[in-house]
Design a protein around this motif. Structure first.
Motif, PDB file in Angstrom:
ATOM      1  N   ARG A 126     -14.892  22.781  -2.504  1.00 55.83           N
ATOM      2  CA  ARG A 126     -14.167  23.827  -1.760  1.00 55.83           C
ATOM      3  C   ARG A 126     -14.519  25.231  -2.259  1.00 55.83           C
ATOM      4  O   ARG A 126     -14.520  26.184  -1.478  1.00 55.83           O
ATOM      5  CB  ARG A 126     -12.660  23.599  -1.871  1.00 55.83           C
ATOM      6  N   ALA A 127     -14.787  25.359  -3.535  1.00 59.82           N
ATOM      7  CA  ALA A 127     -15.071  26.682  -4.108  1.00 59.82           C
ATOM      8  C   ALA A 127     -16.355  27.275  -3.535  1.00 59.82           C
ATOM      9  O   ALA A 127     -16.555  28.495  -3.595  1.00 59.82           O
ATOM     10  CB  ALA A 127     -15.169  26.578  -5.626  1.00 59.82           C
ATOM     11  N   LYS A 128     -17.213  26.431  -2.998  1.00 57.60           N
ATOM     12  CA  LYS A 128     -18.476  26.918  -2.420  1.00 57.60           C
ATOM     13  C   LYS A 128     -18.433  26.917  -0.890  1.00 57.60           C
ATOM     14  O   LYS A 128     -19.477  27.042  -0.244  1.00 57.60           O
ATOM     15  CB  LYS A 128     -19.631  26.015  -2.880  1.00 57.60           C
ATOM     16  N   SER A 129     -17.249  26.738  -0.314  1.00 55.48           N
ATOM     17  CA  SER A 129     -17.152  26.500   1.130  1.00 55.48           C
ATOM     18  C   SER A 129     -16.309  27.562   1.826  1.00 55.48           C
ATOM     19  O   SER A 129     -15.526  28.272   1.193  1.00 55.48           O
ATOM     20  CB  SER A 129     -16.582  25.104   1.370  1.00 55.48           C
ATOM     21  N   TYR A 130     -16.475  27.637   3.143  1.00 58.03           N
ATOM     22  CA  TYR A 130     -15.886  28.703   3.962  1.00 58.03           C
ATOM     23  C   TYR A 130     -15.176  28.112   5.181  1.00 58.03           C
ATOM     24  O   TYR A 130     -15.497  27.018   5.639  1.00 58.03           O
ATOM     25  CB  TYR A 130     -16.988  29.635   4.496  1.00 58.03           C
ATOM     26  N   PHE A 131     -14.245  28.910   5.688  1.00 52.82           N
ATOM     27  CA  PHE A 131     -13.588  28.588   6.964  1.00 52.82           C
ATOM     28  C   PHE A 131     -13.732  29.814   7.868  1.00 52.82           C
ATOM     29  O   PHE A 131     -13.241  30.894   7.530  1.00 52.82           O
ATOM     30  CB  PHE A 131     -12.109  28.275   6.719  1.00 52.82           C
ATOM     31  N   VAL A 132     -14.380  29.628   9.014  1.00 54.28           N
ATOM     32  CA  VAL A 132     -14.568  30.712   9.980  1.00 54.28           C
ATOM     33  C   VAL A 132     -13.604  30.464  11.144  1.00 54.28           C
ATOM     34  O   VAL A 132     -13.731  29.451  11.855  1.00 54.28           O
ATOM     35  CB  VAL A 132     -16.024  30.747  10.491  1.00 54.28           C
ATOM     36  N   GLY A 133     -12.650  31.369  11.331  1.00 50.52           N
ATOM     37  CA  GLY A 133     -11.665  31.178  12.388  1.00 50.52           C
ATOM     38  C   GLY A 133     -11.189  32.499  12.959  1.00 50.52           C
ATOM     39  O   GLY A 133     -11.550  33.565  12.442  1.00 50.52           O
ATOM     40  N   ASP A 134     -10.386  32.409  14.014  1.00 48.51           N
ATOM     41  CA  ASP A 134      -9.983  33.630  14.712  1.00 48.51           C
ATOM     42  C   ASP A 134      -8.504  33.955  14.579  1.00 48.51           C
ATOM     43  O   ASP A 134      -8.075  35.011  15.034  1.00 48.51           O
ATOM     44  CB  ASP A 134     -10.331  33.526  16.214  1.00 48.51           C
ATOM     45  N   SER A 135      -7.732  33.082  13.971  1.00 44.05           N
ATOM     46  CA  SER A 135      -6.270  33.293  14.017  1.00 44.05           C
ATOM     47  C   SER A 135      -5.665  33.432  12.623  1.00 44.05           C
ATOM     48  O   SER A 135      -6.268  33.045  11.613  1.00 44.05           O
ATOM     49  CB  SER A 135      -5.605  32.108  14.724  1.00 44.05           C
ATOM     50  N   ASP A 136      -4.430  33.954  12.601  1.00 47.82           N
ATOM     51  CA  ASP A 136      -3.681  34.003  11.344  1.00 47.82           C
ATOM     52  C   ASP A 136      -3.566  32.598  10.754  1.00 47.82           C
ATOM     53  O   ASP A 136      -3.688  32.404   9.547  1.00 47.82           O
ATOM     54  CB  ASP A 136      -2.254  34.522  11.596  1.00 47.82           C
ATOM     55  N   GLY A 137      -3.321  31.622  11.636  1.00 48.27           N
ATOM     56  CA  GLY A 137      -3.163  30.236  11.173  1.00 48.27           C
ATOM     57  C   GLY A 137      -4.424  29.707  10.501  1.00 48.27           C
ATOM     58  O   GLY A 137      -4.349  28.970   9.516  1.00 48.27           O
ATOM     59  N   ASP A 138      -5.579  30.100  11.038  1.00 46.56           N
ATOM     60  CA  ASP A 138      -6.839  29.662  10.424  1.00 46.56           C
ATOM     61  C   ASP A 138      -6.999  30.263   9.032  1.00 46.56           C
ATOM     62  O   ASP A 138      -7.448  29.592   8.093  1.00 46.56           O
ATOM     63  CB  ASP A 138      -8.032  30.070  11.296  1.00 46.56           C
ATOM     64  N   MET A 139      -6.671  31.536   8.910  1.00 44.95           N
ATOM     65  CA  MET A 139      -6.830  32.192   7.609  1.00 44.95           C
ATOM     66  C   MET A 139      -5.827  31.643   6.593  1.00 44.95           C
ATOM     67  O   MET A 139      -6.137  31.481   5.407  1.00 44.95           O
ATOM     68  CB  MET A 139      -6.688  33.711   7.753  1.00 44.95           C
ATOM     69  N   LEU A 140      -4.637  31.298   7.076  1.00 45.42           N
ATOM     70  CA  LEU A 140      -3.651  30.674   6.187  1.00 45.42           C
ATOM     71  C   LEU A 140      -4.126  29.282   5.777  1.00 45.42           C
ATOM     72  O   LEU A 140      -3.994  28.868   4.616  1.00 45.42           O
ATOM     73  CB  LEU A 140      -2.296  30.607   6.898  1.00 45.42           C
ATOM     74  N   CYS A 141      -4.689  28.570   6.736  1.00 50.76           N
ATOM     75  CA  CYS A 141      -5.235  27.237   6.451  1.00 50.76           C
ATOM     76  C   CYS A 141      -6.328  27.326   5.383  1.00 50.76           C
ATOM     77  O   CYS A 141      -6.369  26.528   4.447  1.00 50.76           O
ATOM     78  CB  CYS A 141      -5.780  26.621   7.740  1.00 50.76           C
ATOM     79  N   ALA A 142      -7.218  28.328   5.537  1.00 56.86           N
ATOM     80  CA  ALA A 142      -8.286  28.517   4.552  1.00 56.86           C
ATOM     81  C   ALA A 142      -7.691  28.713   3.160  1.00 56.86           C
ATOM     82  O   ALA A 142      -8.113  28.074   2.183  1.00 56.86           O
ATOM     83  CB  ALA A 142      -9.148  29.716   4.939  1.00 56.86           C
ATOM     84  N   LYS A 143      -6.694  29.582   3.090  1.00 55.00           N
ATOM     85  CA  LYS A 143      -6.049  29.871   1.791  1.00 55.00           C
ATOM     86  C   LYS A 143      -5.398  28.608   1.233  1.00 55.00           C
ATOM     87  O   LYS A 143      -5.588  28.254   0.062  1.00 55.00           O
ATOM     88  CB  LYS A 143      -5.005  30.971   2.003  1.00 55.00           C
ATOM     89  N   ASN A 144      -4.653  27.911   2.077  1.00 55.77           N
ATOM     90  CA  ASN A 144      -3.968  26.688   1.644  1.00 55.77           C
ATOM     91  C   ASN A 144      -4.953  25.623   1.149  1.00 55.77           C
ATOM     92  O   ASN A 144      -4.641  24.833   0.266  1.00 55.77           O
ATOM     93  CB  ASN A 144      -3.159  26.085   2.800  1.00 55.77           C
ATOM     94  N   ALA A 145      -6.148  25.619   1.773  1.00 57.51           N
ATOM     95  CA  ALA A 145      -7.124  24.572   1.459  1.00 57.51           C
ATOM     96  C   ALA A 145      -8.078  24.960   0.337  1.00 57.51           C
ATOM     97  O   ALA A 145      -8.921  24.161  -0.066  1.00 57.51           O
ATOM     98  CB  ALA A 145      -7.931  24.238   2.721  1.00 57.51           C
ATOM     99  N   GLY A 146      -7.976  26.213  -0.145  1.00 58.06           N
ATOM    100  CA  GLY A 146      -8.870  26.636  -1.223  1.00 58.06           C
ATOM    101  C   GLY A 146     -10.263  26.980  -0.748  1.00 58.06           C
ATOM    102  O   GLY A 146     -11.234  26.833  -1.491  1.00 58.06           O
ATOM    103  N   LEU A 147     -10.347  27.472   0.510  1.00 57.57           N
ATOM    104  CA  LEU A 147     -11.637  27.886   1.085  1.00 57.57           C
ATOM    105  C   LEU A 147     -11.648  29.400   1.246  1.00 57.57           C
ATOM    106  O   LEU A 147     -10.593  30.018   1.416  1.00 57.57           O
ATOM    107  CB  LEU A 147     -11.833  27.253   2.464  1.00 57.57           C
ATOM    108  N   LYS A 148     -12.840  29.972   1.268  1.00 56.16           N
ATOM    109  CA  LYS A 148     -12.942  31.398   1.577  1.00 56.16           C
ATOM    110  C   LYS A 148     -12.830  31.569   3.101  1.00 56.16           C
ATOM    111  O   LYS A 148     -13.569  30.913   3.850  1.00 56.16           O
ATOM    112  CB  LYS A 148     -14.285  31.953   1.076  1.00 56.16           C
TER     113      LYS A 148
END
Ligand SMILES: O=P(O)(O)OC[C@@H](O)[C@H]1O[C@H](OP(=O)(O)O)[C@@H](O)[C@@H](O)[C@@H]1O
Ligand SMILES: [Mg+2]
Ligand SMILES: [Zn+2]
Length: 164
Positions: A126-148
């Motif tokens: 996860r430390a080397k991985s990313y989440f590309v999304g368009d919503s607040d929920g996606d960015m919260l999901c990224a944070k919750n999951a330990g992704l950039k």
């Protein structure tokens, strides 16, 4: 050995969100989306689609449509030398109309169930991985999951993903 991944949201990130899209003929690619996926393919990242599809729980379309759109996306991506490695989706919603899918689940973003399942299957760091999304929920999901998290806010998706 651990893998690195870029998780992509679907609606509003790879395609124009027309609300509960379920047919390839309605799919309009976001500018630079196919190139963004090829960019991460070429750099050794797994490209994994993670999408909330509550339209299934709401009775708008069957689960098979989610898979059909994904297969069509990959056939289009193949034409430009790109590909998605896996599809993870949440078909649930607490206020659905189809009993089998009507529940509070642990996979509807911003919950991390989809990411957790992919990370376990593909041994993702996860430390080397990313989440590309368009919503607040996606960015919260990224944070919750330990992704950039990388938030798409318009323009070329490739421009955003080139930060990787
Ligand atoms: O790929 P995404 O962005 O996770 O998919 C979102 C769509 O399934 C759908 O999501 C939202 O609806 P619900 O909150 O699930 O009812 C809305 O943003 C719709 O416009 C989207 O199409
Ligand atoms: Mg979205
Ligand atoms: Zn779910």
């Amino acid at each position: 050995m651990e893998n690195k991944a870029v998780f992509f949201d679907r609606d509003g990130t790879l395609n124009v969100d027309i609300h509960y899209l379920h047919r390839p003929e309605d799919f309009i690619w976001i500018p630079g989306a196919k190139e963004a996926i090829r960019h991460v393919n070429d750099r050794g990242y797994l490209a994994i689609l993670v999408t909330n599809q509550s339209g299934v729980a709401r009775g708008y379309y069957p689960e098979s449509d989610v898979q059909h759109v994904y297969d069509w996306m990959n056939s289009e991506l193949q034409k430009v030398g790109a590909h998605l490695d896996a599809l993870y989706y949440c078909p649930h919603h607490p206020e659905g109309t189809v009993p089998a899918y009507t529940k509070a689940c642990s996979c509807r973003k911003p919950a991390t169930g989809l990411i957790d399942a992919a990370c376990a299957r593909f041994h993702i760091d996860r430390a080397k991985s990313y989440f590309v999304g368009d919503s607040d929920g996606d960015m919260l999901c990224a944070k919750n999951a330990g992704l950039k998290g990388l938030r798409y806010e318009g323009g070329s998706l490739l421009d955003l993903v080139q930060k990787i």
